[in-house]
Design a protein around this motif. Structure first.
Motif, PDB file in Angstrom:
ATOM      1  N   ARG A   4       0.841  -1.198   0.000  1.00 18.97           N
ATOM      2  CA  ARG A   4       0.000   0.000   0.000  1.00 18.97           C
ATOM      3  C   ARG A   4       0.875   1.246   0.000  1.00 18.97           C
ATOM      4  NH1 ARG A   4      -5.210  -0.108   3.832  1.00 18.97           N
ATOM      5  NH2 ARG A   4      -5.547   1.801   2.612  1.00 18.97           N
ATOM      6  N   ILE A   5       0.578   2.135  -0.925  1.00 16.05           N
ATOM      7  CA  ILE A   5       1.338   3.365  -1.091  1.00 16.05           C
ATOM      8  C   ILE A   5       0.395   4.556  -0.950  1.00 16.05           C
ATOM      9  CG2 ILE A   5       2.744   4.728  -2.692  1.00 16.05           C
ATOM     10  CD1 ILE A   5       3.592   2.106  -4.014  1.00 16.05           C
ATOM     11  N   ALA A   6       0.824   5.551  -0.208  1.00 18.73           N
ATOM     12  CA  ALA A   6       0.062   6.798  -0.095  1.00 18.73           C
ATOM     13  C   ALA A   6       0.800   7.896  -0.853  1.00 18.73           C
ATOM     14  CB  ALA A   6      -0.111   7.200   1.362  1.00 18.73           C
ATOM     15  N   VAL A   7       0.047   8.678  -1.610  1.00 18.31           N
ATOM     16  CA  VAL A   7       0.579   9.862  -2.279  1.00 18.31           C
ATOM     17  C   VAL A   7      -0.126  11.069  -1.682  1.00 18.31           C
ATOM     18  CG1 VAL A   7       0.767  11.119  -4.447  1.00 18.31           C
ATOM     19  CG2 VAL A   7       1.097   8.631  -4.418  1.00 18.31           C
ATOM     20  N   VAL A   8       0.656  11.956  -1.047  1.00 17.55           N
ATOM     21  CA  VAL A   8       0.104  13.146  -0.407  1.00 17.55           C
ATOM     22  C   VAL A   8       0.617  14.366  -1.176  1.00 17.55           C
ATOM     23  CG1 VAL A   8      -0.252  14.363   1.763  1.00 17.55           C
ATOM     24  CG2 VAL A   8       0.277  11.909   1.789  1.00 17.55           C
ATOM     25  N   ALA A  27       2.994  -2.159 -13.661  1.00 20.01           N
ATOM     26  CA  ALA A  27       2.793  -2.925 -14.888  1.00 20.01           C
ATOM     27  C   ALA A  27       4.123  -3.392 -15.479  1.00 20.01           C
ATOM     28  CB  ALA A  27       2.028  -2.080 -15.907  1.00 20.01           C
ATOM     29  N   GLU A  28       5.121  -2.517 -15.468  1.00 19.13           N
ATOM     30  CA  GLU A  28       6.409  -2.856 -16.073  1.00 19.13           C
ATOM     31  C   GLU A  28       7.206  -3.865 -15.255  1.00 19.13           C
ATOM     32  OE1 GLU A  28       7.327   1.401 -18.354  1.00 19.13           O
ATOM     33  OE2 GLU A  28       8.420   0.878 -16.529  1.00 19.13           O
ATOM     34  N   ASN A  29       6.973  -3.892 -13.941  1.00 19.52           N
ATOM     35  CA  ASN A  29       7.781  -4.743 -13.060  1.00 19.52           C
ATOM     36  C   ASN A  29       6.986  -5.857 -12.397  1.00 19.52           C
ATOM     37  OD1 ASN A  29      10.586  -3.222 -12.840  1.00 19.52           O
ATOM     38  ND2 ASN A  29       8.986  -1.662 -12.827  1.00 19.52           N
ATOM     39  N   ASP A  30       5.746  -6.019 -12.816  1.00 18.25           N
ATOM     40  CA  ASP A  30       4.885  -7.075 -12.283  1.00 18.25           C
ATOM     41  C   ASP A  30       4.787  -6.992 -10.758  1.00 18.25           C
ATOM     42  OD1 ASP A  30       3.157  -9.241 -12.557  1.00 18.25           O
ATOM     43  OD2 ASP A  30       4.764 -10.712 -12.297  1.00 18.25           O
ATOM     44  N   GLU A  31       4.582  -5.782 -10.265  1.00 16.89           N
ATOM     45  CA  GLU A  31       4.428  -5.544  -8.832  1.00 16.89           C
ATOM     46  C   GLU A  31       2.949  -5.330  -8.512  1.00 16.89           C
ATOM     47  OE1 GLU A  31       6.546  -5.525  -6.368  1.00 16.89           O
ATOM     48  OE2 GLU A  31       8.550  -5.185  -7.182  1.00 16.89           O
ATOM     49  N   LEU A  32       2.552  -5.788  -7.339  1.00 17.36           N
ATOM     50  CA  LEU A  32       1.181  -5.583  -6.879  1.00 17.36           C
ATOM     51  C   LEU A  32       1.178  -4.400  -5.919  1.00 17.36           C
ATOM     52  CD1 LEU A  32      -1.623  -6.841  -7.240  1.00 17.36           C
ATOM     53  CD2 LEU A  32      -1.158  -8.273  -5.245  1.00 17.36           C
ATOM     54  N   LEU A  33       0.678  -3.254  -6.397  1.00 20.10           N
ATOM     55  CA  LEU A  33       0.710  -2.019  -5.624  1.00 20.10           C
ATOM     56  C   LEU A  33      -0.690  -1.419  -5.530  1.00 20.10           C
ATOM     57  CD1 LEU A  33       3.849  -0.393  -7.329  1.00 20.10           C
ATOM     58  CD2 LEU A  33       3.807  -1.888  -5.326  1.00 20.10           C
ATOM     59  N   ALA A  34      -1.062  -0.949  -4.341  1.00 19.18           N
ATOM     60  CA  ALA A  34      -2.355  -0.296  -4.131  1.00 19.18           C
ATOM     61  C   ALA A  34      -2.085   1.137  -3.683  1.00 19.18           C
ATOM     62  CB  ALA A  34      -3.171  -1.037  -3.076  1.00 19.18           C
ATOM     63  N   VAL A  35      -2.741   2.100  -4.313  1.00 17.44           N
ATOM     64  CA  VAL A  35      -2.449   3.507  -4.072  1.00 17.44           C
ATOM     65  C   VAL A  35      -3.651   4.231  -3.465  1.00 17.44           C
ATOM     66  CG1 VAL A  35      -1.622   5.654  -5.109  1.00 17.44           C
ATOM     67  CG2 VAL A  35      -0.927   3.457  -6.081  1.00 17.44           C
ATOM     68  N   ASP A  36      -3.392   5.003  -2.416  1.00 14.61           N
ATOM     69  CA  ASP A  36      -4.377   5.925  -1.856  1.00 14.61           C
ATOM     70  C   ASP A  36      -3.863   7.340  -2.076  1.00 14.61           C
ATOM     71  OD1 ASP A  36      -6.045   3.909  -0.939  1.00 14.61           O
ATOM     72  OD2 ASP A  36      -5.047   3.791   1.007  1.00 14.61           O
ATOM     73  N   LEU A  37      -4.744   8.218  -2.541  1.00 11.77           N
ATOM     74  CA  LEU A  37      -4.367   9.594  -2.841  1.00 11.77           C
ATOM     75  C   LEU A  37      -4.931  10.542  -1.788  1.00 11.77           C
ATOM     76  CD1 LEU A  37      -5.076   9.577  -6.692  1.00 11.77           C
ATOM     77  CD2 LEU A  37      -2.912   9.110  -5.525  1.00 11.77           C
ATOM     78  N   PHE A  38      -4.094  11.483  -1.333  1.00  8.50           N
ATOM     79  CA  PHE A  38      -4.504  12.467  -0.336  1.00  8.50           C
ATOM     80  C   PHE A  38      -4.151  13.862  -0.840  1.00  8.50           C
ATOM     81  CE2 PHE A  38      -3.653   8.528   1.906  1.00  8.50           C
ATOM     82  CZ  PHE A  38      -4.758   8.405   2.747  1.00  8.50           C
ATOM     83  N   THR A  39      -5.037  14.809  -0.576  1.00  8.29           N
ATOM     84  CA  THR A  39      -4.852  16.169  -1.077  1.00  8.29           C
ATOM     85  C   THR A  39      -4.080  17.062  -0.117  1.00  8.29           C
ATOM     86  OG1 THR A  39      -6.981  16.874  -0.152  1.00  8.29           O
ATOM     87  CG2 THR A  39      -6.998  16.010  -2.398  1.00  8.29           C
ATOM     88  N   ASP A  40      -3.841  16.575   1.118  1.00  9.65           N
ATOM     89  CA  ASP A  40      -3.187  17.424   2.118  1.00  9.65           C
ATOM     90  C   ASP A  40      -2.707  16.576   3.282  1.00  9.65           C
ATOM     91  OD1 ASP A  40      -3.661  19.314   4.786  1.00  9.65           O
ATOM     92  OD2 ASP A  40      -2.789  20.363   3.084  1.00  9.65           O
ATOM     93  N   GLY A  41      -1.753  17.100   4.023  1.00  3.01           N
ATOM     94  CA  GLY A  41      -1.254  16.384   5.189  1.00  3.01           C
ATOM     95  C   GLY A  41      -2.336  16.107   6.210  1.00  3.01           C
ATOM     96  N   GLU A  42      -3.251  17.056   6.391  1.00  2.00           N
ATOM     97  CA  GLU A  42      -4.325  16.856   7.366  1.00  2.00           C
ATOM     98  C   GLU A  42      -5.192  15.659   6.999  1.00  2.00           C
ATOM     99  OE1 GLU A  42      -6.470  20.500   7.573  1.00  2.00           O
ATOM    100  OE2 GLU A  42      -5.051  21.439   8.973  1.00  2.00           O
ATOM    101  N   GLU A  43      -5.360  15.432   5.697  1.00  2.00           N
ATOM    102  CA  GLU A  43      -6.240  14.353   5.256  1.00  2.00           C
ATOM    103  C   GLU A  43      -5.669  12.981   5.604  1.00  2.00           C
ATOM    104  OE1 GLU A  43      -8.652  12.892   1.235  1.00  2.00           O
ATOM    105  OE2 GLU A  43      -7.226  14.545   1.130  1.00  2.00           O
ATOM    106  N   ILE A  44      -4.360  12.804   5.440  1.00  2.76           N
ATOM    107  CA  ILE A  44      -3.775  11.502   5.770  1.00  2.76           C
ATOM    108  C   ILE A  44      -3.616  11.331   7.281  1.00  2.76           C
ATOM    109  CG2 ILE A  44      -1.358  12.251   5.538  1.00  2.76           C
ATOM    110  CD1 ILE A  44      -0.777   9.441   4.406  1.00  2.76           C
ATOM    111  N   ILE A  45      -3.365  12.427   7.992  1.00  2.00           N
ATOM    112  CA  ILE A  45      -3.184  12.347   9.440  1.00  2.00           C
ATOM    113  C   ILE A  45      -4.494  12.017  10.142  1.00  2.00           C
ATOM    114  CG2 ILE A  45      -2.770  13.778  11.477  1.00  2.00           C
ATOM    115  CD1 ILE A  45      -0.274  12.643  10.193  1.00  2.00           C
TER     116      ILE A  45
END
Length: 236
Positions: A4-8, A27-45
């Motif tokens: 699981r990866i977060a992008v803030v 896709a290029e490296n055959d990795e299983l990755l799940a992404v959550d996107l956050f618009t601000d530090g407050e949102e992930i905290i």
């Protein structure tokens, strides 16, 4: 299970681009990755739980900047890999205070980003021998393999027992054996996958694990005894 990866990132276009970079890398490296996107530090905290392997964190954001966000994350999660996204290299030096792995300079090229992602995934892979991630209500939990006593199979459900907690989730014993087999675990029968470090004795067709009696099948008895002997020899 996917990493699981977060992008803030407060810039919508940049956020979308980083998400596409992760998809491309997967896709290029055959990795299983799940992404959550956050618009601000407050949102992930807000209601943060230590379920992420990697966080890509923009330093300059309007409401809660990346450095303060990282400090707050570190109060509850010492393990997550933090990589800063910034347009000012001098900010990267401050990253040592929050144990950041590295930084990526804006404008972010796919090559530079992919190299950091590769490095982070490599570090996670090296840590994998120390814990596994299991699903829990509303998220995931990291469980150190040393704390696992044994796992028990009930059809398509697995119950994982530690020295103080139990985790129940849907998976197969075959998959758990594949995940833990190289880390001192051995399957005593169709129902049990035992951590050899916690075996306190073998009495006939019973393995004693933390005071509990777990059945050993006749077909697996010889293999279990050999695995136990090898484990004791390697750790004595």
């Amino acid at each position: 299970m996917p990493v699981r990866i977060a992008v803030v990132e407060d810039d919508k276009q940049m956020r979308s681009m980083l998400n596409s970079y992760i998809d491309r890398y997967a896709a290029e490296n055959d990795e299983l990755l799940a992404v959550d996107l956050f618009t601000d530090g407050e949102e992930i905290i807000n209601d943060y739980r230590p379920v992420y392997g990697i966080i890509f964190l923009d330093i300059q954001m309007h409401h809660l900047d990346g450095m303060e966000t990282a400090h707050l994350i570190r109060e509850v999660d010492q393990d997550v890999i933090i990589i800063f996204i910034t347009n000012m290299a001098n900010y990267a030096i401050k990253g040592y205070a929050v144990d950041a792995l590295d930084f990526v300079l804006k404008p972010v090229s796919y090559f530079a980003f992919s190299q950091q992602l590769k490095k982070a995934l490599s570090r996670l892979s090296r840590r994998a021998s120390h814990y596994i991630t299991v699903p829990v209500e509303n998220g995931l939990a990291k469980v150190e393999t040393d704390r696992i006593l044994y796992l028990e199979s009930f059809g398509h459900k697995i119950v994982l027992y530690t020295d103080g907690e139990e985790y129940s989730f849907n998976d197969s014993m075959k998959n758990m054996e594949k995940t833990l087999g190289d880390h001192g675990f051995y399957r005593s029968n169709n129902c049990y996958l035992i951590n050899l470090a916690h075996v306190r004795g073998v009495q006939g067709n019973i393995a004693v694990v933390a005071g509990r009696q777990l059945t050993i099948s006749r077909a697996r008895k010889k293999g279990l005894m050999q695995a136990l002997s090898n484990f004791i020899g390697a750790n004595s």
